[in-house]
Design a protein around this motif. Structure first.
Motif, short mmCIF file in Angstrom:
data_model
loop_
_atom_site.label_atom_id
_atom_site.label_comp_id
_atom_site.label_asym_id
_atom_site.label_seq_id
_atom_site.Cartn_x
_atom_site.Cartn_y
_atom_site.Cartn_z
N ARG A 15 0.79 -1.23 0.00
CA ARG A 15 0.00 0.00 0.00
C ARG A 15 0.82 1.28 0.00
N LEU A 16 2.08 1.20 -0.35
CA LEU A 16 2.86 2.41 -0.58
C LEU A 16 3.67 2.20 -1.84
N GLY A 17 3.30 2.95 -2.89
CA GLY A 17 3.93 2.79 -4.19
C GLY A 17 4.98 3.86 -4.45
N PHE A 18 5.35 3.97 -5.71
CA PHE A 18 6.37 4.95 -6.12
C PHE A 18 5.92 5.63 -7.40
N GLY A 45 10.94 -3.18 -1.64
CA GLY A 45 9.65 -3.87 -1.54
C GLY A 45 8.49 -3.16 -2.20
N VAL A 46 8.73 -2.07 -2.92
CA VAL A 46 7.65 -1.40 -3.64
C VAL A 46 7.13 -2.33 -4.73
N THR A 47 5.83 -2.49 -4.82
CA THR A 47 5.25 -3.39 -5.82
C THR A 47 4.31 -2.68 -6.80
N LEU A 48 4.20 -1.34 -6.70
CA LEU A 48 3.47 -0.57 -7.71
C LEU A 48 4.27 0.67 -8.06
N ILE A 49 4.56 0.84 -9.33
CA ILE A 49 5.26 2.02 -9.82
C ILE A 49 4.37 2.70 -10.85
N ASP A 50 4.17 4.00 -10.69
CA ASP A 50 3.29 4.77 -11.56
C ASP A 50 4.11 5.59 -12.55
N THR A 51 3.72 5.51 -13.82
CA THR A 51 4.33 6.32 -14.86
C THR A 51 3.23 6.82 -15.79
N ALA A 52 3.61 7.42 -16.92
CA ALA A 52 2.62 7.92 -17.88
C ALA A 52 3.31 8.25 -19.19
N HIS A 53 2.54 8.18 -20.26
CA HIS A 53 3.06 8.62 -21.56
C HIS A 53 3.49 10.09 -21.48
#
Length: 277
Positions: A15-18, A45-53
């Motif tokens: 529940r804490l991403g990057f 241990g981060v299991t969600l990484i957010d990016t974008a076009h």
């Protein structure tokens, strides 16, 4: 309340991403450091990484692929589409035409080196195109196996409700923090419906506010203002998944450590009484 995991579609994520937006892709030395930050996030241990076009017009996605591909089995890369790059005759603008969204999905697949975008979020709703057409295009791409799950970004309750008539929405990414609660009603709907809420800019302006209450709780817990702000978010709702971003390994480690910070109910209530302004 414990941080635990949150289910996004079929993916269980911590529940804490990057947020990768602040990772520079050039010059070369800065890029080398950005690769190291992305890799350190996964090590922590981060299991969600957010990016974008939109982030570097695809360059940020390419950076993550360079740093992390082949991706760990438990890592969920979330990307966003729906913003058109500026041209000599046009400023950057939202573009929700089905053919444009399809093209950006294809580009994302190539840049991230994957066969499917496991979490694809519409960066903004394009007011020039009927919402059902925009989401219908994403639904078709999901049927084709090019998208795993669909999310939205910067939406109102009315827009979220309307969107769910066309597709299953598994995540909402709106700006939200201890001192910026404009989308409180959207968070409440997400909590009621089991939709992951990914607040962007989750620690600003808390870290620079100078508010005595934040400083007091930080002193009581031996934490920083940023960690207290993240801990408040995690305590606030079980569907909350903050995605703080940084280009610094030291700040990354500070942010990730906030997942282990527990506020007492009394501390949470004191912070909760703070309001923007």
């Amino acid at each position: 309340m414990t941080t635990g995991e949150l289910l996004i579609g079929r993916h269980g994520v911590r529940r804490l991403g990057f947020g990768a937006m602040r990772l520079p892709t050039k010059p070369q030395e800065a890029r080398k450091n950005a690769v190291a930050v992305a890799r350190r996030a996964v090590e922590l241990g981060v299991t969600l990484i957010d990016t974008a076009h939109l982030y570097g017009w695809g360059a940020n996605e390419e950076l993550l692929a360079e740093a992390l591909h082949p991706y760990p089995d438990d890592l969920l890369i979330a990307t966003k589409i729906g913003v058109a790059r500026e041209t000599p005759t046009r400023e950057a603008d939202y573009d929700g035409r089905p053919e444009f969204l399809r093209d950006q999905v294809e580009q994302g697949l190539r840049r991230l080196r994957v066969d499917r975008l496991e979490l694809l979020q519409l960066h903004r709703i394009d007011p020039k195109v009927p919402l059902a057409e925009q989401l219908g295009a994403l639904r078709d791409l999901r049927t084709e196996g090019k998208i795993g799950h669909i999310g939205l970004s910067e939406v109102t309750v009315a827009e979220l409700t309307e969107a769910r008539k066309t597709v299953d929405v598994v995540s909402v990414q709106n700006k939200y923090s201890l001192l910026d609660r404009e989308h409180e009603d959207v968070l409440d709907v997400c909590a009621a419906e089991g939709i992951a809420f990914l607040p962007w800019r989750p620690v600003f302006p808390s870290v620079s506010s100078g508010l005595a209450e934040i400083a007091a709780v930080a002193a009581e817990t031996g934490a920083t203002a940023a960690q207290v702000s993240l801990a408040w978010l995690l305590h606030r709702s079980p569907v909350m998944l903050p995605i703080p971003g940084t280009g610094s390994i030291a700040h990354l480690e500070e942010n990730v450590a906030a997942a282990g910070l527990r506020l007492s109910e009394e501390q949470f209530r004191r912070l909760d009484r703070l309001r923007p302004g």
